[in-house]
Design an enzyme around this catalytic site. Structure first.
Site, PDB file in Angstrom:
ATOM      1  N   HIS A  33       0.844  -1.210   0.000  1.00 21.01           N
ATOM      2  CA  HIS A  33       0.000   0.000   0.000  1.00 21.01           C
ATOM      3  C   HIS A  33       0.876   1.256   0.000  1.00 21.01           C
ATOM      4  O   HIS A  33       0.598   2.215  -0.721  1.00 21.01           O
ATOM      5  CB  HIS A  33      -0.879   0.049   1.264  1.00 21.01           C
ATOM      6  CG  HIS A  33      -1.884  -1.052   1.381  1.00 21.01           C
ATOM      7  ND1 HIS A  33      -2.056  -1.775   2.534  1.00 21.01           N
ATOM      8  CD2 HIS A  33      -2.783  -1.551   0.488  1.00 21.01           C
ATOM      9  CE1 HIS A  33      -3.018  -2.660   2.364  1.00 21.01           C
ATOM     10  NE2 HIS A  33      -3.473  -2.556   1.121  1.00 21.01           N
TER      11      HIS A  33
ATOM     12  N   LYS B  49     -14.782  -9.134   4.314  1.00 19.51           N
ATOM     13  CA  LYS B  49     -13.669  -9.336   5.248  1.00 19.51           C
ATOM     14  C   LYS B  49     -14.092  -9.008   6.664  1.00 19.51           C
ATOM     15  O   LYS B  49     -14.788  -8.022   6.887  1.00 19.51           O
ATOM     16  CB  LYS B  49     -12.488  -8.430   4.867  1.00 19.51           C
ATOM     17  CG  LYS B  49     -11.799  -8.828   3.588  1.00 19.51           C
ATOM     18  CD  LYS B  49     -10.635  -7.912   3.287  1.00 19.51           C
ATOM     19  CE  LYS B  49      -9.967  -8.268   1.974  1.00 19.51           C
ATOM     20  NZ  LYS B  49      -9.035  -7.233   1.535  1.00 19.51           N
TER      21      LYS B  49
ATOM     22  N   ARG C 222      -1.551  -6.734  -7.954  1.00 21.01           N
ATOM     23  CA  ARG C 222      -0.386  -7.597  -7.738  1.00 21.01           C
ATOM     24  C   ARG C 222      -0.282  -8.674  -8.804  1.00 21.01           C
ATOM     25  O   ARG C 222       0.789  -9.085  -9.187  1.00 21.01           O
ATOM     26  CB  ARG C 222      -0.466  -8.246  -6.353  1.00 21.01           C
ATOM     27  CG  ARG C 222      -0.144  -7.300  -5.222  1.00 21.01           C
ATOM     28  CD  ARG C 222      -0.546  -7.888  -3.904  1.00 21.01           C
ATOM     29  NE  ARG C 222      -1.975  -8.191  -3.885  1.00 21.01           N
ATOM     30  CZ  ARG C 222      -2.666  -8.530  -2.809  1.00 21.01           C
ATOM     31  NH1 ARG C 222      -2.059  -8.648  -1.656  1.00 21.01           N
ATOM     32  NH2 ARG C 222      -3.954  -8.761  -2.882  1.00 21.01           N
TER      33      ARG C 222
ATOM     34  N   SER D  69      -2.410  -7.674   3.506  1.00 20.18           N
ATOM     35  CA  SER D  69      -2.849  -7.427   4.884  1.00 20.18           C
ATOM     36  C   SER D  69      -3.197  -8.745   5.563  1.00 20.18           C
ATOM     37  O   SER D  69      -2.946  -8.918   6.761  1.00 20.18           O
ATOM     38  CB  SER D  69      -4.076  -6.507   4.893  1.00 20.18           C
ATOM     39  OG  SER D  69      -3.749  -5.249   4.387  1.00 20.18           O
TER      40      SER D  69
HETATM   41  O1  PNS Z   1      -8.438  -3.428   0.612  1.00 20.93           O
HETATM   42  P1  PNS Z   1      -9.650  -4.104   0.016  1.00 20.93           P
HETATM   43  O2  PNS Z   1     -10.351  -4.945   1.072  1.00 20.93           O
HETATM   44  O3  PNS Z   1      -9.328  -4.892  -1.203  1.00 20.93           O
HETATM   45  O4  PNS Z   1     -10.658  -2.932  -0.411  1.00 20.93           O
HETATM   46  C1  PNS Z   1     -11.914  -3.251  -0.958  1.00 20.93           C
HETATM   47  C2  PNS Z   1     -12.886  -2.052  -0.858  1.00 20.93           C
HETATM   48  C3  PNS Z   1     -13.012  -1.605   0.593  1.00 20.93           C
HETATM   49  C4  PNS Z   1     -12.363  -0.907  -1.713  1.00 20.93           C
HETATM   50  C5  PNS Z   1     -14.268  -2.546  -1.413  1.00 20.93           C
HETATM   51  O5  PNS Z   1     -14.725  -3.630  -0.644  1.00 20.93           O
HETATM   52  C6  PNS Z   1     -15.322  -1.435  -1.444  1.00 20.93           C
HETATM   53  O6  PNS Z   1     -15.359  -0.679  -2.388  1.00 20.93           O
HETATM   54  N1  PNS Z   1     -16.157  -1.337  -0.371  1.00 20.93           N
HETATM   55  C7  PNS Z   1     -17.203  -0.354  -0.291  1.00 20.93           C
HETATM   56  C8  PNS Z   1     -18.548  -0.964  -0.706  1.00 20.93           C
HETATM   57  C9  PNS Z   1     -18.737  -0.939  -2.217  1.00 20.93           C
HETATM   58  O7  PNS Z   1     -18.724   0.103  -2.848  1.00 20.93           O
HETATM   59  N2  PNS Z   1     -18.938  -2.132  -2.813  1.00 20.93           N
HETATM   60  C10 PNS Z   1     -19.276  -2.268  -4.220  1.00 20.93           C
HETATM   61  C11 PNS Z   1     -18.061  -2.533  -5.074  1.00 20.93           C
HETATM   62  S1  PNS Z   1     -18.543  -2.744  -6.759  1.00 20.93           S
END
Ligand code: PNS
Length: 163
Positions: free
Chosen positions: A17, A41, A91, A128
């Site tokens: 990150h 998660k 990645r 993470s």
């Molecule tokens: O670090 P991560 O867990 O890969 O991040 C994922 C994250 C938090 C960016 C994703 O889960 C997200 O966008 N969450 C907010 C809810 C949302 O908008 N979901 C629809 C995605 S199409």
């Protein structure tokens, strides 16, 4: 003024990150690192602690801001920041599948553009979830989380760790 939103769970922030944040700060006028909720998660650290680790990691970078956008869609967070683009790190193939799906959905939902930045080979194995697992069993997070936050992360992620 070009603004990028770099969203994620950051549970905890990793060297992967950190690398993306630094490269993004060189490309955009303003980079907002947004802590969002990932419904897939189970969180380990509180949002406040995730933000503290992010603040420590980015100390001294003038065009970065750390923010939390709990309980909302990414497209709503992007609207609130006035982001020109959402930035995600890639990645490998496993990330790409999911990221493409998310990027297409966010564009369909609200016209939000997503840019993907290739992570460097050194950080491919870092995540993470790996950090959480190592710390949980008392291992060292050297080279996995930024050195400036290592002690805090090791303590906070180890259930046996003192608070
Ligand atoms: O670090 P991560 O867990 O890969 O991040 C994922 C994250 C938090 C960016 C994703 O889960 C997200 O966008 N969450 C907010 C809810 C949302 O908008 N979901 C629809 C995605 S199409």
């Amino acid at each position: 003024m070009r603004t990028a939103l770099y969203p994620g769970s950051f549970d905890p922030v990793t060297v992967g990150h950190e690398e993306i944040i630094r490269r993004a700060c060189a490309l955009f006028d303003r980079v907002i690192v947004g802590v969002l909720y990932n419904p897939n998660k189970q969180g380990a650290l509180t949002v406040e602690r995730r933000m503290e680790l992010l603040r420590d990691t980015t100390e001294g970078i003038s065009n970065v801001e750390i923010a939390a956008f709990p309980d909302m869609l990414l497209v709503e967070a992007a609207r609130r920041c006035g982001a020109d683009a959402v930035l995600r790190g890639l990645r490998g193939q496993a990330d790409a599948e999911m990221e493409l799906q998310m990027a297409r959905m966010n564009r369909r939902l609200a016209g939000v553009e997503t840019l993907m930045m290739a992570s460097s080979p050194e950080t491919v194995a870092v995540s993470s979830s790996v950090a959480r697992e190592i710390a949980r069993f008392g291992g060292s997070l050297r080279g996995i989380v930024p050195e400036t936050v290592r002690e805090k992360a090791e303590k906070w992620l180890n259930p046996a760790g003192k608070d």
